[in-house]
Design a protein around this motif. Structure first.
Motif, PDB file in Angstrom:
ATOM      1  N   ASP A 146      16.486 -71.454 -80.261  1.00  0.00           N
ATOM      2  CA  ASP A 146      15.265 -71.005 -80.927  1.00  0.00           C
ATOM      3  C   ASP A 146      14.348 -70.346 -79.893  1.00  0.00           C
ATOM      4  N   ILE A 147      14.028 -69.066 -80.113  1.00  0.00           N
ATOM      5  CA  ILE A 147      13.182 -68.314 -79.182  1.00  0.00           C
ATOM      6  C   ILE A 147      11.997 -67.743 -79.955  1.00  0.00           C
ATOM      7  N   ARG A 148      10.804 -68.086 -79.533  1.00  0.00           N
ATOM      8  CA  ARG A 148       9.600 -67.623 -80.219  1.00  0.00           C
ATOM      9  C   ARG A 148       8.522 -67.232 -79.220  1.00  0.00           C
ATOM     10  N   ILE A 149       7.735 -66.228 -79.608  1.00  0.00           N
ATOM     11  CA  ILE A 149       6.543 -65.864 -78.854  1.00  0.00           C
ATOM     12  C   ILE A 149       5.348 -66.340 -79.664  1.00  0.00           C
ATOM     13  N   GLU A 150       4.660 -67.339 -79.162  1.00  0.00           N
ATOM     14  CA  GLU A 150       3.512 -67.899 -79.865  1.00  0.00           C
ATOM     15  C   GLU A 150       2.597 -68.607 -78.874  1.00  0.00           C
ATOM     16  N   ASN A 151       1.339 -68.704 -79.227  1.00  0.00           N
ATOM     17  CA  ASN A 151       0.336 -69.369 -78.390  1.00  0.00           C
ATOM     18  C   ASN A 151       0.322 -68.813 -76.966  1.00  0.00           C
ATOM     19  N   GLY A 152       0.532 -67.509 -76.837  1.00  0.00           N
ATOM     20  CA  GLY A 152       0.426 -66.850 -75.546  1.00  0.00           C
ATOM     21  C   GLY A 152       1.551 -67.116 -74.580  1.00  0.00           C
ATOM     22  N   ALA A 153       2.729 -67.524 -75.107  1.00  0.00           N
ATOM     23  CA  ALA A 153       3.859 -67.804 -74.226  1.00  0.00           C
ATOM     24  C   ALA A 153       5.167 -67.600 -74.982  1.00  0.00           C
ATOM     25  N   MET A 154       6.252 -67.568 -74.243  1.00  0.00           N
ATOM     26  CA  MET A 154       7.590 -67.460 -74.808  1.00  0.00           C
ATOM     27  C   MET A 154       8.216 -68.850 -74.765  1.00  0.00           C
ATOM     28  N   HIS A 155       8.690 -69.334 -75.922  1.00  0.00           N
ATOM     29  CA  HIS A 155       9.202 -70.702 -76.030  1.00  0.00           C
ATOM     30  C   HIS A 155      10.696 -70.688 -76.349  1.00  0.00           C
TER      31      HIS A 155
END
Length: 287
Positions: A146-155
């Motif tokens: 699972d790869i997401r860009i959220e809350n000012g970061a890449m997770h």
């Protein structure tokens, strides 16, 4: 027609081959002495017009193998080459040369007066609102990390005893002869049986296929990093890849498009509680 060979014929043939080999290995007589041991020497001068580049050149007579190494991660096996330094400071260059008389070493210190001027050519590296438009998630087949860009970061996340893989990438144009620096703040609570890799390569990513090529730097639990809580610049704390120990610095032999591919996954493992977080990604180009 069938042919049959006796053991005697085989024995004679083998003896002939051995005798020939021994004759060919007989040393030739010679009155020549070995050349004297060399005295290593080299020059290290700033490149005209760019004081953050140092031109090194052997001045050792008869040299045929050369090696330059420094404490900034630069290496070269050319007789004359150019070493790049982004940050101001004092650096030690070690030189080794081989001649017909043996090998010798020499050391010089160089001082870089100021940090190099650069520009960030990566788009959306701050991972703020709207930055996702500059990145493409790559399905590498199988269970996707699972790869997401959220809350000012890449997770990057997976759960349980996972077998997952996945990547995200961006295309960037580079120029021959320029120096570049990759950096990114990475953090996590500790992973197991996992990898977190940055590839920098001209190969075009293909959906549904894993990505290989030039692995520049990575966290790799089998290689000994990423297993315990970590936080820092991936270019410095990574322990695997061709760019390990080079402080994120690289150059390219040709101009053109390259791909910065960030890949993470596990093999019967986990990226850790909360996964791995990457922020403030930069790809600096020397001006």
């Amino acid at each position: 027609m069938n042919f049959h060979y006796s053991n005697n014929i085989r024995t004679i043939a083998l003896a002939t081959l051995v005798a020939g080999a021994m004759a060919s290995c007989t040393p030739e007589s010679s009155d020549k002495d070995l050349a004297p041991l060399p005295v290593a020497s080299f020059t290290a001068e700033p490149l005209a017009g760019n004081a953050n580049k140092i031109v090194v050149s052997s001045t050792t007579p008869g040299g045929f193998i050369f090696e330059y190494k420094d404490d900034n991660g630069n290496t070269s096996t050319r007789e004359t080459d150019t070493l790049s330094y982004f940050e101001a400071g004092e650096y030690t260059i070690q030189f080794t040369v081989f001649t017909s008389g043996g090998y010798a070493k020499a050391v010089q210190k160089v001082t870089i007066a100021q940090t190099a001027k650069t520009q960030d050519i990566l788009k959306g590296g701050d991972l703020g609102a709207g930055s996702e438009q500059h990145w493409t998630v790559l399905n590498t087949s199988g269970t996707q990390t699972d790869i997401r860009i959220e809350n000012g970061a890449m997770h990057f996340n997976n759960t349980g005893n996972a077998n997952s893989n996945g990547a995200i990438y961006q295309k960037v144009a580079v120029k021959q002869g320029k120096s570049y620096v990759f950096s990114g703040k990475v953090s996590g609570k500790g992973a197991n049986n996992s990898w977190f890799e940055v590839y920098i390569d001209k190969a075009v990513p293909t959906q549904g296929s894993d990505y290989g090529g030039n692995k520049f730097v990575s966290l790799n639990t089998w290689a000994g990093c990423g297993k315990v809580p970590f936080s820092g610049d991936l270019a410095f704390i990574g322990c695997d890849g061709a760019g390990t120990g080079k402080k994120g610095v690289m150059s390219f032999s040709q101009s053109g498009d390259i791909y910065i591919v960030i890949k993470a996954g596990s093999s019967s493992g986990s990226l850790g509680d909360g996964g791995i977080v990457l922020d403030d990604i930069k790809f600096l180009e020397e001006i």
